[in-house]
Enzyme design. Structure first.
Site, PDB file in Angstrom:
ATOM      1  N   GLU A   1      47.349  36.347  32.911  1.00 59.86           N
ATOM      2  CA  GLU A   1      45.999  36.017  33.383  1.00 59.86           C
ATOM      3  C   GLU A   1      45.339  37.341  33.775  1.00 59.86           C
ATOM      4  O   GLU A   1      45.944  38.130  34.509  1.00 59.86           O
ATOM      5  CB  GLU A   1      46.156  35.094  34.596  1.00 59.86           C
TER       6      GLU A   1
ATOM      7  N   ASN B   1      47.248  29.490  39.714  1.00 57.35           N
ATOM      8  CA  ASN B   1      47.749  29.097  41.037  1.00 57.35           C
ATOM      9  C   ASN B   1      46.762  28.257  41.838  1.00 57.35           C
ATOM     10  O   ASN B   1      47.163  27.568  42.777  1.00 57.35           O
ATOM     11  CB  ASN B   1      48.185  30.334  41.817  1.00 57.35           C
TER      12      ASN B   1
ATOM     13  N   SER C   1      49.205  37.009  42.995  1.00 57.05           N
ATOM     14  CA  SER C   1      49.063  35.612  42.587  1.00 57.05           C
ATOM     15  C   SER C   1      47.769  35.007  43.103  1.00 57.05           C
ATOM     16  O   SER C   1      47.406  33.908  42.683  1.00 57.05           O
ATOM     17  CB  SER C   1      50.210  34.792  43.178  1.00 57.05           C
TER      18      SER C   1
ATOM     19  N   HIS D   1      47.993  39.406  35.935  1.00 59.92           N
ATOM     20  CA  HIS D   1      48.887  38.435  36.571  1.00 59.92           C
ATOM     21  C   HIS D   1      49.868  37.874  35.541  1.00 59.92           C
ATOM     22  O   HIS D   1      49.516  37.018  34.730  1.00 59.92           O
ATOM     23  CB  HIS D   1      48.020  37.318  37.191  1.00 59.92           C
TER      24      HIS D   1
HETATM   25  P1  NAI Z   1      59.818  39.783  45.486  1.00 60.80           P
HETATM   26  O1  NAI Z   1      59.946  39.394  46.901  1.00 60.80           O
HETATM   27  O2  NAI Z   1      60.877  39.366  44.499  1.00 60.80           O
HETATM   28  O3  NAI Z   1      59.666  41.383  45.343  1.00 60.80           O
HETATM   29  C1  NAI Z   1      58.755  42.134  46.081  1.00 60.80           C
HETATM   30  C2  NAI Z   1      59.253  43.583  46.072  1.00 60.80           C
HETATM   31  O4  NAI Z   1      58.231  44.399  46.677  1.00 60.80           O
HETATM   32  C3  NAI Z   1      60.555  43.786  46.885  1.00 60.80           C
HETATM   33  O5  NAI Z   1      61.521  44.431  46.076  1.00 60.80           O
HETATM   34  C4  NAI Z   1      60.104  44.691  48.041  1.00 60.80           C
HETATM   35  O6  NAI Z   1      61.110  45.609  48.444  1.00 60.80           O
HETATM   36  C5  NAI Z   1      58.909  45.411  47.413  1.00 60.80           C
HETATM   37  N1  NAI Z   1      58.000  45.984  48.383  1.00 60.80           N
HETATM   38  C6  NAI Z   1      57.544  45.451  49.543  1.00 60.80           C
HETATM   39  N2  NAI Z   1      56.728  46.316  50.168  1.00 60.80           N
HETATM   40  C7  NAI Z   1      56.641  47.431  49.371  1.00 60.80           C
HETATM   41  C8  NAI Z   1      55.968  48.663  49.475  1.00 60.80           C
HETATM   42  N3  NAI Z   1      55.206  48.951  50.531  1.00 60.80           N
HETATM   43  N4  NAI Z   1      56.112  49.568  48.485  1.00 60.80           N
HETATM   44  C9  NAI Z   1      56.898  49.302  47.412  1.00 60.80           C
HETATM   45  N5  NAI Z   1      57.577  48.138  47.263  1.00 60.80           N
HETATM   46  C10 NAI Z   1      57.443  47.216  48.231  1.00 60.80           C
HETATM   47  O7  NAI Z   1      58.376  39.224  45.018  1.00 60.80           O
HETATM   48  P2  NAI Z   1      57.886  38.821  43.544  1.00 60.80           P
HETATM   49  O8  NAI Z   1      58.136  37.374  43.325  1.00 60.80           O
HETATM   50  O9  NAI Z   1      58.379  39.834  42.568  1.00 60.80           O
HETATM   51  O10 NAI Z   1      56.303  38.969  43.728  1.00 60.80           O
HETATM   52  C11 NAI Z   1      55.670  40.236  43.657  1.00 60.80           C
HETATM   53  C12 NAI Z   1      54.182  40.017  43.390  1.00 60.80           C
HETATM   54  O11 NAI Z   1      54.026  39.295  42.158  1.00 60.80           O
HETATM   55  C13 NAI Z   1      53.461  39.218  44.469  1.00 60.80           C
HETATM   56  O12 NAI Z   1      52.145  39.684  44.584  1.00 60.80           O
HETATM   57  C14 NAI Z   1      53.478  37.801  43.886  1.00 60.80           C
HETATM   58  O13 NAI Z   1      52.445  36.996  44.374  1.00 60.80           O
HETATM   59  C15 NAI Z   1      53.278  38.117  42.403  1.00 60.80           C
HETATM   60  N6  NAI Z   1      53.727  37.082  41.491  1.00 60.80           N
HETATM   61  C16 NAI Z   1      54.859  36.341  41.765  1.00 60.80           C
HETATM   62  C17 NAI Z   1      55.259  35.341  40.892  1.00 60.80           C
HETATM   63  C18 NAI Z   1      56.494  34.526  41.168  1.00 60.80           C
HETATM   64  O14 NAI Z   1      56.703  33.502  40.501  1.00 60.80           O
HETATM   65  N7  NAI Z   1      57.336  34.918  42.105  1.00 60.80           N
HETATM   66  C19 NAI Z   1      54.513  35.046  39.654  1.00 60.80           C
HETATM   67  C20 NAI Z   1      53.387  35.931  39.431  1.00 60.80           C
HETATM   68  C21 NAI Z   1      53.002  36.887  40.339  1.00 60.80           C
END
Ligand code: NAI
Length: 299
Positions: free
Chosen positions: A160, A198, A127, A148
Site C-alpha cells: 500500500e 487497516n 500501519s 506499507h
Molecule cells: P516488531 O516488534 O517485530 O519489530 C520492531 C523492531 O523495531 C524491533 O526489532 C525493535 O528493536 C526495533 N526498534 C524499536 N525502536 C527502534 C529504534 N529507535 N531504532 C531502531 N530500531 C528500533 O514490529 P513489526 O511487526 O516488524 O512492525 C514494525 C512496523 O511495521 C510497525 O510500524 C508496524 O505497524 C508495521 N507493520 C506491521 C505489520 C505486522 O503485521 N506486524 C504489517 C505491516 C506493517
C-alpha cells in the site's frame, strides 16, 4: 505528468530501520531483487534474529523451488547489519519499520536525517500513523512517503503506498516502481488514519476481541466461525497474534484518536493483554499459547 518529463530517481540501494518481523521480510525481498540492504536496529539481538529468520525463510523457498541456493547466497551476501545510522551514508532509499509508536518513529527520523545524502528518499512502513506528520518531522517531506508492506512480506502480494500532503510525484513513482521490482502489486491510499487495509481489517479484529470479551464465543469458536463462515484464511484472533497485539492496539488508538468515533474504541481485553506483555506469536503468548504444538487457546 508523463514519465518523460519527470526525473524519477533510481533506487539502487536500500536501508531498513527495525529488524523485527517486517524489517526482516523487507530485507528478504529487497536482497532477492539484487539490492544491497543495510539494516539497523537498536537491538543487536534483533539483528541476529533477523538474519537467522531470513536464512530460514529462504531455505523454505529453496525447498519449494521458488529460488535456487545460488540466489539465496547472493541475496544473503547483499545484507549488512548495524546499530549505527552512519551505515546509511550512501543509501538511496531508507524504509523505517520500527515499533508502531509515533514518538519512537519521530526519534528515529531525527537521528536518521543527519546521515542521509541530500537526494535520499525516506519511507515509513507504519500501519496507521500519519505520513504527513512523520514527513513534516524530517528535512525532506517532499521525499517522504508511506510504503506499507503486508505480513509475511515474502508471501503477501500487496504494498500500500501512501502519499503525504507534501510527497512529490518523482518519489511516488520511484517507490511504486520499487514495489513492482520486488514483485508486488500496489494500491494507493490517501493519508487518513490506518489507510485502507487497516482501516477495514483492524476494527474487525477489535470486534472479534469484543466478541470474546462479551462471551459471544470462545477463542476457537470465533476463529473457526470466521475461517469457515467468511472463508478467511486465518481467524481474527489468530491473525491478531500474528500481527502482534501491541501493533493492533496502536492501530486502534490511532483510529480512535484520529477519527474521534467511539466505534474505534480499543477493546479493554486487548488493552489488558498488551499490558500483560502478551503480544502474540512474537512473545510466545497472545490469544494462543505458542509454547504448545499446536498452539492452544489461552481462555
Ligand atoms: P516488531 O516488534 O517485530 O519489530 C520492531 C523492531 O523495531 C524491533 O526489532 C525493535 O528493536 C526495533 N526498534 C524499536 N525502536 C527502534 C529504534 N529507535 N531504532 C531502531 N530500531 C528500533 O514490529 P513489526 O511487526 O516488524 O512492525 C514494525 C512496523 O511495521 C510497525 O510500524 C508496524 O505497524 C508495521 N507493520 C506491521 C505489520 C505486522 O503485521 N506486524 C504489517 C505491516 C506493517
Amino acid at each position: 505528468m508523463p514519465d518523460a518529463l519527470l526525473d524519477i530517481p533510481e533506487i539502487a540501494s536500500v536501508g531498513i530501520i527495525g529488524a523485527g518481523q517486517m524489517g526482516n521480510g523487507i530485507a528478504h525481498v529487497c536482497s532477492l531483487a539484487g539490492l544491497p540492504v543495510a539494516m539497523v536496529d537498536i537491538s543487536p539481538a534483533a539483528l541476529d534474529k533477523a538474519l537467522a529468520t531470513i536464512a530460514r525463510n529462504m531455505e523454505r523457498q529453496i525447498g519449494r523451488k521458488l529460488i535456487t541456493p545460488e540466489q539465496r547466497d547472493a541475496a544473503l551476501g547483499l545484507i549488512t547489519t548495524s546499530t549505527d545510522y552512519a551505515s546509511f551514508g550512501g543509501t538511496d532509499f531508507v524504509i523505517e519499520a520500527a515499533t508502531e509508536k509515533e514518538a519512537v518513529k519521530h526519534e528515529v527520523f531525527k537521528a536518521l536525517v543527519p546521515h542521509l545524502k541530500p537526494s535520499a528518499m525516506v519511507a515509513s512502513n507504519t500501519s496507521s500513523i500519519s505520513i504527513t506528520r512523520l514527513g513534516a518531522g524530517t528535512d525532506r517531506p517532499e521525499k517522504f512517503i508511506g510504503m506499507h508492506f503486508m505480513n509475511p512480506v515474502p508471501i503477501m502480494k500487496l504494498v500500500e503506498i501512501i502519499r503525504g500532503i507534501a510527497t512529490d510525484e518523482p518519489t511516488f513513482r520511484a517507490v511504486d516502481a520499487l514495489a513492482k521490482r520486488l514483485g508486488k502489486q500496489t494500491a494507493t491510499s490517501e493519508d487518513f488514519p490506518a489507510f485502507i487495509v487497516n482501516r477495514i481489517l483492524v476494527p474487525m479484529i477489535n470486534e472479534a476481541v469484543y466478541a470474546l470479551y462479551e462471551g459471544v464465543g470462545d477463542i476457537r469458536s470465533i476463529d473457526t466461525a470466521m475461517r469457515l463462515g467468511a472463508n478467511h484464511p486465518m481467524g481474527p484472533l489468530e491473525l491478531a497474534d500474528f500481527i502482534g497485539l501491541d501493533t493492533c492496539l496502536s492501530i486502534m488508538q490511532v483510529l480512535y484518536d484520529g477519527l474521534s468515533d467511539s466505534k474505534y474504541r480499543p477493546c479493554p481485553l486487548l488493552v489488558k493483554y498488551v499490558e500483560a506483555g502478551w503480544y502474540g506469536r512474537k512473545t510466545g503468548r497472545g490469544f494462543y499459547d505458542y509454547s504448545q504444538d499446536p498452539p492452544v487457546p489461552t481462555r
